[in-house]
Every structure is written in C-alpha cells, then in structure tokens.
Design an enzyme around this catalytic site. Structure first.
Site, short mmCIF file in Angstrom:
data_model
loop_
_atom_site.label_atom_id
_atom_site.label_comp_id
_atom_site.label_asym_id
_atom_site.label_seq_id
_atom_site.Cartn_x
_atom_site.Cartn_y
_atom_site.Cartn_z
CB CYS A 64 -0.96 -0.02 1.18
SG CYS A 64 -1.97 -1.52 1.21
CG HIS A 90 -1.84 3.79 5.96
ND1 HIS A 90 -1.74 3.65 4.59
CD2 HIS A 90 -2.06 2.54 6.44
CE1 HIS A 90 -1.89 2.39 4.26
NE2 HIS A 90 -2.09 1.69 5.36
CD GLU A 117 -1.03 7.33 9.89
OE1 GLU A 117 -0.59 8.07 9.00
OE2 GLU A 117 -1.98 6.54 9.70
CE LYS A 125 -5.35 3.92 2.71
NZ LYS A 125 -4.47 5.04 3.07
CG HIS A 157 -6.48 0.48 1.68
ND1 HIS A 157 -5.55 1.04 0.83
CD2 HIS A 157 -5.77 -0.07 2.70
CE1 HIS A 157 -4.34 0.84 1.32
NE2 HIS A 157 -4.44 0.17 2.45
CG PHE A 186 -0.25 -6.26 4.13
CD1 PHE A 186 -0.69 -5.46 5.18
CD2 PHE A 186 -1.12 -7.19 3.59
CE1 PHE A 186 -1.99 -5.59 5.67
CE2 PHE A 186 -2.41 -7.32 4.07
CZ PHE A 186 -2.85 -6.53 5.11
#
Length: 420
Positions: free
Chosen positions: A166, A306, A317, A338, A343, A406
């Site tokens: 991502c 994110h 975060e 998002k 996403h 990931f």
C-alpha cells in the site's frame, strides 16, 4: 551536488468518487462515500459484500475494443489517469524531448482479475490441455501500466513499477522526485493503479480479517479512528502526478500546481501485516521526510494519514505523529480520506498525495467521514484534530501524506505551495 527543484504540473485521477480531478475533489471535500454493494461478481459466499468500485468507467473512451481486451482493468485506470494529467499539464508533446520523460507507475498487486480469469479457465478445461490467452502474462504483470503509458506517448526516460504494497505509489512519487532533482529526467509521470475487487482479492483480505463486514451499511463502514471500526473497505482506481524540473516547467510557461520538497522511507521490520505497535516505522518515515525537505515540524499544516479503519492499524499512527510533532501535533489537521475512497492499495499513495496537493492549493482540509465515537485507547488521542465529518478551511502551506504497506513498508511525501 546541487539538487534541482521539482514541481507538480499535472494531475489525473480515476476513483470510486470521481473519474476526473474536479469530480474527485468535489466529492472529497463534501464527504462523499464511494462504498456500495459489489457488482463485479457474486458475493453470496463472501463475508464482505461491498467495496468502493469505480463507477461509469468506459474503456472505449481510451482504446478501441480490440486493444481494451489486451489491457487489464488496473492498467486501463492508469492510462486514463495519465491522459488527464497530461491534458492538465499543458505539455506540447511535439516540443519536448521525450527521451527525458519517464514513467514510474506502481501497483501493489497488478492484474489479479486477469490472473483469476485465466487460471479459472485453465482448471475448468483441463481435459483440453493447457490453453491460455497470449496476453495473459503481459496483462497481469504489475509493470505493464508504466510500459503501456510510455508506449502510447513515446516516453523513453526511466520506466518501471514500484511495489511496496500500500506504499507502492508513494514510493513511485519519491523515486520520480529523486530522479528529477538529480538531473536524470526532466519530467516523470508518477502514480499508481489497482483493480483488486475480485473474488480472490476480497476473499483473501477477508481471510486476513482485514475487511469490514458491515454489509448492512456500506457507506458508513469505513470509519477511521472510531471505536466501532471493524476493518478497511476495498477500493480501486488510479492517480497520476506530472513531476517536472522547475526550470523546465518555467521555460515552457507551465502552470505550477505545487512543489514536492521531500520524501521518506522506512521499514517496520516487525510483522507481515501488522504495523509496529509503537509506530516505530511511521515515526522514522515522517522524520526522514522532514529531514529530506529541510523542514521543521511547525512547517507542516496537514497530514493525510494512512488511516485504514482497522482496529489495530489506526492506533500506531497517531502515536507516531505525537512522537514526531510534539505539541505541534495539536495544531495540525489530520484526515483519513480512505473513509471516502476506500483503500486503493497500490494506488492509495498517489490518490492521497493528490488530496494533499489540492488541500495546499485550495486551503481546505477534507474530512474523515463516518466518525461515530472516540476510541478509548489512549494512543488515539481524541484531542488531535482528525477533521471529523466536515471539511475545514485553513491555510495549508505544506502537507504530508503517509502510506504504510504489508511487509512493513512505509513511505511519506511532503508537498508545499510553490514560491519563486
């Protein structure tokens, strides 16, 4: 060496909430959700039955029917976003040196729909022996969007794909930024594309318990930083930025949208799918972006986080933001877009960088929609300004965009208002 300055001179987007930059931005600042029931396949056996699909996309606007069959949907989105960005940039392709124009276009997964279709056909027709479409491999591979764009326009500069889950398209932007400021290209089309709303894409993320299963209310399923969040919503689409060396842009009289001033990269070195619980990688990547930009924490006005709406991911975060920005964290606007787009996986970084850029241009911070109630976890500090539910007007001189993937991949980019 003396590094050159890099500016943005064009933008293009294909998203679940708008297939052009004006439509996308209008939806973003008005808090529109792109989520709805999945139309691409039968979801009766899937735990999650909704996603943020791109609507009303017609590939025949960009290709004839024969060519469209040779190009996976993710690359079709990329080509469409690139065309808008080029049109937006005012570039006269007959007057520029195409040897000095590159394309760095990311995908976290690539042509998964093509892969599923071809492998499915193979197992359904085993009695006839192996039979595959000759375009199976070139449709599937994740570098083909960059290749296709370069072939359409004759761009012969640096050409490849970045893959860091991502964080992929933020990495593409950073690579393009570095090539240009080191004098290795005049212009680079940088971005990312993804089209993973498929049986395998949705089923695979379901198996990881990463997706929301709020099937009764898809438009409110993505709710970053709310206590009741239960996973992310799959999105798809593409974003493209035209990055250009400043003097080159000035010489052709380009409309300069903003300046790219820094990028950071780091690894969590912790877990395949979970972020570091203390936000270590997130902290490092923001610090590195600030150092690269030669900026102080007080110089940043807005962070596009994110913020995926997963129970664990949304905790680290904000913790990292407070560690990096200290008391200035409470002066920042923060938002997780998002919540509207879903996403977009490998395309998320490019689309969210566009949001950061348009916030700088328009002095508006888009909202984090669907906020219901604060999380009781102390690491999600409810005193931070997450711009919940409604856009806020403020001067945005500089914005930072975070993406985490990931594998523990982290990438952040900083943009600011252009000044001579």
């Amino acid at each position: 060496m003396d590094l050159k300055r890099v500016v943005v001179t064009g933008l293009g987007a294909v998203t679940p909430i708008g297939n052009t930059i004006p439509d996308f931005w209008n939806s973003i600042i008005n808090g529109v959700s792109g989520a709805g029931p999945i139309t691409r396949f039968d979801t009766s056996l899937h735990k999650t039955k909704f996603a943020c699909e791109v609507k009303n996309f017609d590939p025949l606007v960009y290709f004839d029917r024969k060519e469209a069959r040779k190009i996976d949907l993710y690359a079709q989105y990329a080509i469409a976003a690139a065309k808008e960005a080029l049109d937006n940039s005012g570039l006269d392709l007959e007057k520029i040196d195409r040897d000095e124009v590159g394309v760095i276009f990311a995908a976290g997964i690539g042509g998964i729909a093509t892969f599923e279709q071809e492998i499915g056909y193979y197992y359904q027709h085993l009695e006839n022996g192996p039979k595959f479409n000759p375009f199976f491999i070139p449709k599937m591979i994740s570098d083909m969007a960059a290749g296709q764009i370069s072939m359409i326009y004759g761009f012969r500069g640096p050409n490849y794909s970045t893959c860091s889950a991502c964080a992929s398209s933020t990495n593409a932007i950073i690579d393009a930024f570095n090539y240009i400021r080191m004098g290795k290209a005049n212009i680079i089309l940088a971005g990312g594309a993804e089209a993973a709303i498929t049986p395998g894409g949705v089923g695979g993320f379901n198996a990881l318990t990463a997706l929301s299963t709020r099937n009764d209310d898809p438009s409110k399923a993505s709710r970053p930083f709310s206590k009741s969040r239960d996973g992310f919503v799959m999105g798809e689409g593409a974003g493209c930025l035209i990055l250009e060396e400043l003097e080159h842009a000035l010489a052709r009289g380009a409309n300069i949208i903003c300046e790219v001033v820094g990028g950071g990269m780091s690894a969590d070195a912790y877990h395949m799918t979970a972020s570091h619980p203390d936000g270590l990688g997130a902290k490092l990547v923001m610090q590195r972006a600030l150092k690269d930009a030669d900026m102080n924490v007080e110089d940043i006005d807005y962070i596009n986080v994110h913020g995926t709406s997963t129970p664990v991911g949304d905790i680290s975060e904000p913790k990292a933001i407070k560690a990096v920005f200290g008391e200035h964290a409470y002066n920042l606007n923060i938002s997780a877009t998002k919540s509207m787009t879903g996403h977009l996986l490998g395309a998320a970084g490019a689309v969210e960088a566009i949001v950061a850029i348009l916030s700088v241009v328009n002095d508006i911070v888009p909202p984090t929609i669907n906020f219901v109630e604060g999380d009781e976890d102390p690491d999600i500090d409810n005193n931070l300004n997450f711009t919940f539910n409604k856009a806020q007007k403020r001067v945005v001189n500089a914005a930072l965009s975070n993406t985490f993937g990931f594998g523990g991949h982290n990438a952040s980019v900083i943009v600011k208002k252009y000044t001579k």
